[in-house]
Scaffold this active site. Sequence first.
Site, PDB file in Angstrom:
ATOM      1  N   ARG A  99      -8.745   0.428   5.222  1.00  0.00           N
ATOM      2  CA  ARG A  99      -8.976   0.612   3.819  1.00  0.00           C
ATOM      3  C   ARG A  99      -9.858  -0.331   2.376  1.00  0.00           C
ATOM      4  O   ARG A  99     -10.380   0.008   1.581  1.00  0.00           O
ATOM      5  CB  ARG A  99      -7.436   0.234   2.953  1.00  0.00           C
ATOM      6  CG  ARG A  99      -6.151   1.749   3.432  1.00  0.00           C
ATOM      7  CD  ARG A  99      -5.250   1.157   2.565  1.00  0.00           C
ATOM      8  NE  ARG A  99      -4.090   2.270   2.951  1.00  0.00           N
ATOM      9  CZ  ARG A  99      -4.018   3.038   2.506  1.00  0.00           C
ATOM     10  NH1 ARG A  99      -4.748   3.648   1.097  1.00  0.00           N
ATOM     11  NH2 ARG A  99      -2.654   4.609   2.595  1.00  0.00           N
ATOM     12  N   LYS A 155      -0.469  -9.952   8.650  1.00  0.00           N
ATOM     13  CA  LYS A 155      -0.380  -8.363   8.486  1.00  0.00           C
ATOM     14  C   LYS A 155      -1.250  -7.910   9.504  1.00  0.00           C
ATOM     15  O   LYS A 155      -1.721  -8.162   8.501  1.00  0.00           O
ATOM     16  CB  LYS A 155       0.082  -7.300   7.408  1.00  0.00           C
ATOM     17  CG  LYS A 155       0.383  -5.934   7.789  1.00  0.00           C
ATOM     18  CD  LYS A 155       0.580  -5.091   6.822  1.00  0.00           C
ATOM     19  CE  LYS A 155       0.930  -3.827   7.145  1.00  0.00           C
ATOM     20  NZ  LYS A 155       1.481  -3.084   5.854  1.00  0.00           N
ATOM     21  N   TYR A 191     -13.174  -3.522  -1.974  1.00  0.00           N
ATOM     22  CA  TYR A 191     -14.368  -3.436  -3.270  1.00  0.00           C
ATOM     23  C   TYR A 191     -15.252  -3.774  -3.269  1.00  0.00           C
ATOM     24  O   TYR A 191     -17.026  -4.118  -2.650  1.00  0.00           O
ATOM     25  CB  TYR A 191     -13.941  -2.539  -4.315  1.00  0.00           C
ATOM     26  CG  TYR A 191     -15.011  -1.886  -4.691  1.00  0.00           C
ATOM     27  CD1 TYR A 191     -15.495  -0.791  -4.488  1.00  0.00           C
ATOM     28  CD2 TYR A 191     -16.022  -2.852  -5.943  1.00  0.00           C
ATOM     29  CE1 TYR A 191     -16.249  -0.218  -5.046  1.00  0.00           C
ATOM     30  CE2 TYR A 191     -17.084  -1.832  -7.013  1.00  0.00           C
ATOM     31  CZ  TYR A 191     -17.200  -0.179  -6.418  1.00  0.00           C
ATOM     32  OH  TYR A 191     -18.001   0.156  -6.854  1.00  0.00           O
ATOM     33  N   ILE A 193       5.320  -3.936  10.220  1.00  0.00           N
ATOM     34  CA  ILE A 193       5.763  -3.996   8.740  1.00  0.00           C
ATOM     35  C   ILE A 193       5.463  -2.667   8.563  1.00  0.00           C
ATOM     36  O   ILE A 193       3.999  -2.010   8.863  1.00  0.00           O
ATOM     37  CB  ILE A 193       4.314  -4.894   8.004  1.00  0.00           C
ATOM     38  CG1 ILE A 193       4.943  -6.390   7.770  1.00  0.00           C
ATOM     39  CG2 ILE A 193       4.572  -4.942   6.361  1.00  0.00           C
ATOM     40  CD1 ILE A 193       4.383  -6.909   6.891  1.00  0.00           C
ATOM     41  N   TYR A 232      -2.498  -9.860   4.669  1.00  0.00           N
ATOM     42  CA  TYR A 232      -2.575  -8.644   5.213  1.00  0.00           C
ATOM     43  C   TYR A 232      -4.162  -8.438   5.112  1.00  0.00           C
ATOM     44  O   TYR A 232      -5.391  -8.371   4.049  1.00  0.00           O
ATOM     45  CB  TYR A 232      -2.076  -7.917   4.048  1.00  0.00           C
ATOM     46  CG  TYR A 232      -1.963  -6.645   4.481  1.00  0.00           C
ATOM     47  CD1 TYR A 232      -2.601  -5.355   5.796  1.00  0.00           C
ATOM     48  CD2 TYR A 232      -2.118  -5.373   3.067  1.00  0.00           C
ATOM     49  CE1 TYR A 232      -1.963  -4.352   5.631  1.00  0.00           C
ATOM     50  CE2 TYR A 232      -1.866  -4.207   3.096  1.00  0.00           C
ATOM     51  CZ  TYR A 232      -1.411  -3.512   4.302  1.00  0.00           C
ATOM     52  OH  TYR A 232      -1.899  -1.802   4.613  1.00  0.00           O
ATOM     53  N   THR A 270       0.745  -1.192  -0.049  1.00  0.00           N
ATOM     54  CA  THR A 270       0.048   0.531   0.275  1.00  0.00           C
ATOM     55  C   THR A 270       0.573   1.794   0.468  1.00  0.00           C
ATOM     56  O   THR A 270       0.691   1.791  -0.934  1.00  0.00           O
ATOM     57  CB  THR A 270      -1.175   0.020   1.198  1.00  0.00           C
ATOM     58  OG1 THR A 270      -1.638  -1.536   1.438  1.00  0.00           O
ATOM     59  CG2 THR A 270      -1.433   1.428   1.676  1.00  0.00           C
TER      60      THR A 270
END
Length: 292
Positions: A138, A161, A107, A203, A133, A44
């Site tokens: 987000r 993560k 999405y 991370i 992740y 990202t």
Amino acid sequence: MIRGSIVALVTPFNASGAVDYEALERLVEFHVSEGTDAIVAVGTTGESATLSHSEDRDVIKATVDFVAGRIPVIAGAGSNATAEACQLTESATLAGADAILSVAPYYNKPPQAGLLAHFRAVAESTDLPVILYNVPGRTVTDIADDTTLELAEVSNVAGIKDATGDLDRAKYILQHRPDGFAVYSGDDPTAMELCFLGGDGDISVTANVAPRLMASMIKFALAGNFGEAEAANNQLRGLHSELFIEPNPIPCKWALSEMGIIRADCRLPLIPLTGAGRAAVREACVMAGIHL
């Protein structure tokens, strides 16, 4: 198992908007020399959303070449389309990455059964370790804890993560994970506490700007040296906050440009850091011993 301070590396661009490979090499050398334990390329923070597939592959390969085996390189290779995620994973594998970071599909909001099928397909597309992740802030999609633990039984699903910042969730996964399954913080403000709970590292966005101090803090936290970890983390608290004063990686790139390592440019729709943001980031850098 990869452990320690893992930088979610920015992708530098030149004045024309192309990837700046000379600056990328400087970044890699900066991190190797400052003690960063591993690098995530095109995650990202690396603006993966604005890179083409060929740029993804080329940035990963260049990062691998510049690192030259000194520390592991983890390749961001996620997508909200499973077939595309597998394609990116295969490309990153061929580019020489040491592991894959695969984000929850965004999405289209898949159910948990869809997440299980998605990540199993990604894992089957490579022989590399795959790190899940989870960043619902987000993606909207949230990988449930029990889904994570079910995926942890897949032979090459090697860790997660966790960018939720929810330490109760992290504690649950840590208590129930199988041997060899790594849990990394993806939330700098709570990374020290996650390591105290038994996590395997961070991370990190903050590590872009303060790699030596971040690596030291995580090393102390993993060793259970609470006082030393807290002293280092207190210096970093401003960066943990202000590097998100505007959308990541806008503040981070501005700080690195002031340090003379890269240009501040992001790709649209990200725009330059505002004046108020610059003042806040500069103050946070001074707190961390970085004088811009």
